[in-house]
Enzyme design. Structure first.
Site, short mmCIF file in Angstrom:
data_model
loop_
_atom_site.label_atom_id
_atom_site.label_comp_id
_atom_site.label_asym_id
_atom_site.label_seq_id
_atom_site.Cartn_x
_atom_site.Cartn_y
_atom_site.Cartn_z
N ASN A 13 0.70 1.31 2.18
CA ASN A 13 1.57 0.17 2.73
C ASN A 13 0.56 -1.12 2.47
O ASN A 13 -0.31 -1.13 3.57
CB ASN A 13 2.35 0.40 3.92
CG ASN A 13 2.79 -0.72 4.45
OD1 ASN A 13 2.99 -1.71 3.83
ND2 ASN A 13 3.18 -1.08 5.90
N LYS A 15 1.15 -4.13 2.91
CA LYS A 15 1.66 -5.40 3.81
C LYS A 15 1.39 -6.68 3.08
O LYS A 15 1.63 -6.68 1.90
CB LYS A 15 0.71 -5.48 5.22
CG LYS A 15 0.81 -3.74 5.93
CD LYS A 15 0.40 -4.12 7.29
CE LYS A 15 0.67 -2.45 7.62
NZ LYS A 15 0.40 -2.29 9.15
N HIS A 105 9.91 -0.56 9.20
CA HIS A 105 8.62 -0.75 9.72
C HIS A 105 8.65 -1.54 11.14
O HIS A 105 9.33 -2.39 11.15
CB HIS A 105 7.66 -1.35 8.79
CG HIS A 105 6.34 -1.08 8.84
ND1 HIS A 105 5.72 -2.07 9.90
CD2 HIS A 105 5.40 -0.11 8.41
CE1 HIS A 105 4.59 -1.59 10.09
NE2 HIS A 105 4.24 -0.32 9.00
N GLU A 107 6.72 -3.48 12.11
CA GLU A 107 6.61 -5.02 11.84
C GLU A 107 7.93 -5.86 11.39
O GLU A 107 7.85 -6.78 11.89
CB GLU A 107 5.15 -5.31 10.84
CG GLU A 107 4.06 -4.77 11.63
CD GLU A 107 2.79 -4.49 10.29
OE1 GLU A 107 2.88 -4.54 9.16
OE2 GLU A 107 2.01 -3.77 10.84
N GLU A 175 5.45 6.44 12.88
CA GLU A 175 4.38 5.62 13.07
C GLU A 175 4.34 5.04 14.36
O GLU A 175 5.11 4.17 14.76
CB GLU A 175 4.30 4.30 11.92
CG GLU A 175 4.33 4.51 10.76
CD GLU A 175 3.96 3.57 9.79
OE1 GLU A 175 2.96 3.64 9.05
OE2 GLU A 175 4.44 2.39 9.96
N GLY A 181 -2.81 -0.21 12.90
CA GLY A 181 -3.68 -1.06 12.76
C GLY A 181 -4.72 -1.18 14.09
O GLY A 181 -5.49 -2.27 14.22
P1 PGA Z 1 -2.64 1.01 9.54
O1 PGA Z 1 -0.92 0.83 9.16
O2 PGA Z 1 -2.73 2.32 8.52
O3 PGA Z 1 -3.40 -0.10 8.96
O4 PGA Z 1 -2.70 1.68 10.83
C1 PGA Z 1 0.04 1.70 8.92
C2 PGA Z 1 1.21 1.06 8.54
O5 PGA Z 1 1.43 0.22 9.24
O6 PGA Z 1 2.09 1.73 7.90
#
Ligand code: PGA
Length: 264
Positions: A13, A15, A105, A107, A175, A181
């Protein structure tokens, strides 16, 4: 539960990172690294989820070079077409050979106020166009403290699946929001406990067969150092990788998790 071999899926992903030229460069590097490693795409599926503006370029590259990576989108509209300024429909994605679409997701749930219903309707729109929804679920640190790890993910998947036809294929990505992150991944056991609970829920709201066939991914600070621990769990069938998917070498090492299982 009937025994079904689930093909692991490693999904990157990206982003809101990389323009279409940078996207081409990254996919080429990943493909070369995996070719050097003689990666067997049938044994471990690999997918990248670039921003919308990169999809056409990446699709063209994958087709021209006959690369076996799958293409995914990070979001889509719950609507088929019409007056939805700024939105992208499932049909538009399908036309670009997009195989998967993330829905829900954290976010998007957090930053764009997406409800479980919206997530479910997006999953339905994707599925209707032949795009497999990757339904993302996960608890915040507060949720974890108040309700434990599994309650919120279970409620989210149950609500989303109410909108998806019973026979539709989907992928679940667990997740924990606190792990995304943050550099602070869940432990393999934490991921397994929630993945197992999710699979039990799939059995309740679908059936044994769908529960056994559905891939449940873990996501949240996945790296080449911790991937083998997650994939060693019986109910974890892959990973949704954010930050580490932007580095070709690191992402290809994650894809090749089977080679460093002993390092876990
Ligand atoms: P990350 O993000 O691996 O940077 O923690 C995962 C995601 O949000 O899909």
């Amino acid at each position: 539960m009937p025994f079904v071999e689930r093909t692991p899926l490693i999904a990157g992903n990206w982003k809101m990172n990389l323009d279409h030229l940078q996207a081409i460069a990254l996919v080429q590097k990943v493909a070369w690294a995996l070719q050097d490693a003689r990666h067997d795409y049938a044994a471990t599926e690999v997918a990248v989820f670039p921003p919308f503006t990169d999809l056409r370029s990446v699709q063209t590259l994958l087709a021209a070079d006959k690369l076996s990576l799958a293409l995914g989108a990070q979001d889509l509209s719950p609507h088929e077409s019409g007056a939805y300024t700024g939105d992208i429909s499932a049909a538009m994605l399908a036309k670009l050979d997009v195989a998967y679409a993330l829905v829900g997701h954290s976010e998007r749930r957090g930053g764009h106020g997406e409800s479980d219903e919206t997530v479910g309707l997006k999953a339905r729109a994707a599925s209707a166009a032949g795009v497999v929804p990757v339904i993302c679920v996960g608890e915040t640190a507060e949720d974890l403290e108040q309700h434990g790890a599994a309650a919120i993910p279970l409620a989210q998947i149950t609500a989303a699946l109410e909108h998806l036809p019973r026979d539709a294929e989907f992928v679940v990505a667990y997740e924990p929001v606190w792990a995304i992150g943050s550099g602070q991944a869940a432990t393999p056991q934490q991921a397994e406990d929630v993945a197992r609970a999710l699979r039990e829920r799939l059995r309740d709201v679908r059936d044994d067969e769908r529960a056994a066939a559905t891939r449940i991914l873990y996501g949240g600070s996945v790296t080449s150092q911790n991937i083998a621990g997650f994939l060693g769990q019986p109910n974890v069938d892959g990973a949704l990788v954010g930050g580490a998917s932007l580095k070709a070498d690191e992402f290809s090492r994650i894809v090749q998790f089977k080679k460093h299982v002993t390092a876990a």
